[in-house]
Design an enzyme around this catalytic site. Sequence first.
Site, mmCIF file in Angstrom:
data_model
loop_
_atom_site.group_PDB
_atom_site.id
_atom_site.type_symbol
_atom_site.label_atom_id
_atom_site.label_comp_id
_atom_site.label_asym_id
_atom_site.label_seq_id
_atom_site.Cartn_x
_atom_site.Cartn_y
_atom_site.Cartn_z
ATOM 1 N N ASP A 1 -17.099 0.626 -12.630
ATOM 2 C CA ASP A 1 -16.968 0.763 -13.791
ATOM 3 C C ASP A 1 -15.829 2.030 -13.711
ATOM 4 O O ASP A 1 -16.448 2.907 -13.761
ATOM 5 C CB ASP A 1 -17.511 0.309 -14.841
ATOM 6 C CG ASP A 1 -16.394 -0.254 -15.665
ATOM 7 O OD1 ASP A 1 -15.245 -0.161 -15.580
ATOM 8 O OD2 ASP A 1 -17.034 -0.709 -16.889
ATOM 9 N N GLU B 1 -14.509 1.472 -7.151
ATOM 10 C CA GLU B 1 -14.442 -0.120 -6.752
ATOM 11 C C GLU B 1 -15.625 -0.318 -7.196
ATOM 12 O O GLU B 1 -16.613 -0.145 -7.072
ATOM 13 C CB GLU B 1 -14.165 -0.085 -5.187
ATOM 14 C CG GLU B 1 -14.480 -1.345 -5.477
ATOM 15 C CD GLU B 1 -13.757 -2.570 -5.329
ATOM 16 O OE1 GLU B 1 -13.991 -3.418 -5.736
ATOM 17 O OE2 GLU B 1 -11.992 -2.128 -5.454
ATOM 18 N N ASP C 1 -4.867 -0.312 -8.755
ATOM 19 C CA ASP C 1 -4.358 -1.234 -6.963
ATOM 20 C C ASP C 1 -5.425 -2.361 -7.173
ATOM 21 O O ASP C 1 -6.750 -2.765 -7.462
ATOM 22 C CB ASP C 1 -4.856 -0.671 -6.190
ATOM 23 C CG ASP C 1 -4.935 -2.221 -4.941
ATOM 24 O OD1 ASP C 1 -3.700 -2.452 -5.375
ATOM 25 O OD2 ASP C 1 -5.988 -2.382 -3.583
ATOM 26 N N SER C 2 -5.090 -2.952 -8.397
ATOM 27 C CA SER C 2 -6.253 -3.991 -9.351
ATOM 28 C C SER C 2 -5.544 -5.974 -8.719
ATOM 29 O O SER C 2 -4.388 -6.056 -8.378
ATOM 30 C CB SER C 2 -5.849 -4.520 -10.864
ATOM 31 O OG SER C 2 -4.274 -4.678 -10.991
ATOM 32 N N SER C 3 -6.574 -6.489 -8.984
ATOM 33 C CA SER C 3 -5.927 -7.819 -8.801
ATOM 34 C C SER C 3 -4.773 -8.724 -9.678
ATOM 35 O O SER C 3 -4.681 -7.970 -10.550
ATOM 36 C CB SER C 3 -7.289 -8.863 -8.560
ATOM 37 O OG SER C 3 -8.341 -8.495 -9.455
ATOM 38 N N ASP C 4 -4.932 -9.759 -9.840
ATOM 39 C CA ASP C 4 -4.192 -10.205 -10.883
ATOM 40 C C ASP C 4 -4.681 -10.081 -12.005
ATOM 41 O O ASP C 4 -5.537 -10.453 -12.168
ATOM 42 C CB ASP C 4 -3.812 -12.149 -10.733
ATOM 43 C CG ASP C 4 -2.281 -11.607 -8.802
ATOM 44 O OD1 ASP C 4 -1.844 -11.037 -9.570
ATOM 45 O OD2 ASP C 4 -3.175 -12.479 -8.322
ATOM 46 N N TYR D 1 2.577 -12.272 -1.064
ATOM 47 C CA TYR D 1 1.959 -12.357 -2.508
ATOM 48 C C TYR D 1 3.135 -13.365 -3.182
ATOM 49 O O TYR D 1 3.529 -13.251 -2.182
ATOM 50 C CB TYR D 1 1.928 -10.976 -2.844
ATOM 51 C CG TYR D 1 1.398 -10.567 -2.928
ATOM 52 C CD1 TYR D 1 0.241 -10.189 -1.770
ATOM 53 C CD2 TYR D 1 1.934 -8.583 -3.561
ATOM 54 C CE1 TYR D 1 -0.691 -9.805 -1.540
ATOM 55 C CE2 TYR D 1 0.848 -7.451 -2.623
ATOM 56 C CZ TYR D 1 -0.831 -7.872 -2.494
ATOM 57 O OH TYR D 1 -1.503 -7.468 -2.146
ATOM 58 N N GLN E 1 0.987 -0.811 0.053
ATOM 59 C CA GLN E 1 -0.024 0.358 -0.553
ATOM 60 C C GLN E 1 0.450 1.234 -0.170
ATOM 61 O O GLN E 1 0.693 1.939 -0.921
ATOM 62 C CB GLN E 1 -1.098 -0.300 1.154
ATOM 63 C CG GLN E 1 -1.796 -1.243 1.695
ATOM 64 C CD GLN E 1 -2.477 -1.800 0.735
ATOM 65 O OE1 GLN E 1 -3.440 -0.866 -0.284
ATOM 66 N NE2 GLN E 1 -3.455 -3.126 0.646
#
Length: 302
Positions: free
Chosen positions: A155, A124, A173-176, A241, A80
């Site tokens: 969106d 978000e 800040d995205s997920s994979d 991670y 973060q």
Amino acid sequence: MEPGPDGPAAPGPAAIREGWFRETCSLWPGQALSLQVEQLLHHRRSRYQDILVFRSKTYGNVLVLDGVIQCTERDEFSYQEMIANLPLCSHPNPRKVLIIGGGDGGVLREVVKHPSVESVVQCEIDEDVIEVSKKFLPGMAVGFSSSKLTLHVGDGFEFMKQNQDAFDVIITDSSDPMGPAESLFKESYYQLMKTALKEDGILCCQGECQWLHLDLIKEMRHFCKSLFPVVDYAYCSIPTYPSGQIGFMLCSKNPSTNFREPVQQLTQAQVEQMQLKYYNSDMHRAAFVLPEFTRKALNDIS
């Protein structure tokens, strides 16, 4: 394993067996991460994804989306602090910031610490992640109470299409890159961010792991260099991670930007006042020093 506030712990999600959570994913084949579970706190499927929260034996509360760890209370600060401060300390006067994703609130918590930041918009798509984080990750979600925040549940693509030349800094800040998040690693998404940035704007995006996704990082760096005059890649360590590291792709519309030397250098007093545990100006510089195999792969020859 104790019962949790949202119901009994047993049998629990399939990823928890015999008191251990086990993370496996096709994006990092042949390896797994396990954490011992003390209590299942929450398990529901939202409109968008499977949301799991458990209290671990050694890493505090853990947020898991679609079977992949997003954050733990013990080590979340490294990611973060870096994804927020690398771009913010590289911009001379960041006043308007856009955060895409980051429903746990951790990035927002770090962004609003900066006195120069006047307003933050956060997009978000999954409101359930925000509510779960407020309940089980209050130390991260504290930023949602900031008067600087405008929260947009929806969106981020559509929001940026309607807000061009608007932001000094954009942080994704995205997920994979699986499912819906896969589009956040494409050239079209970076082009959209470029149009939403002001003329001297900077962006920073979650940039995956050099030990696992070097081809993807190389591809991203290549198309970023076709869009922006300044592109760089940094990384930090974070135990939970995949492979213990995560990277950051940084781009600037200002040709004079030098990401490797923070334009805003924090004094020790500022570091302490901002309650930083990982980021400082020396760590900023060090984050861009890449191991030889990565440097060669990215053709990062200075």
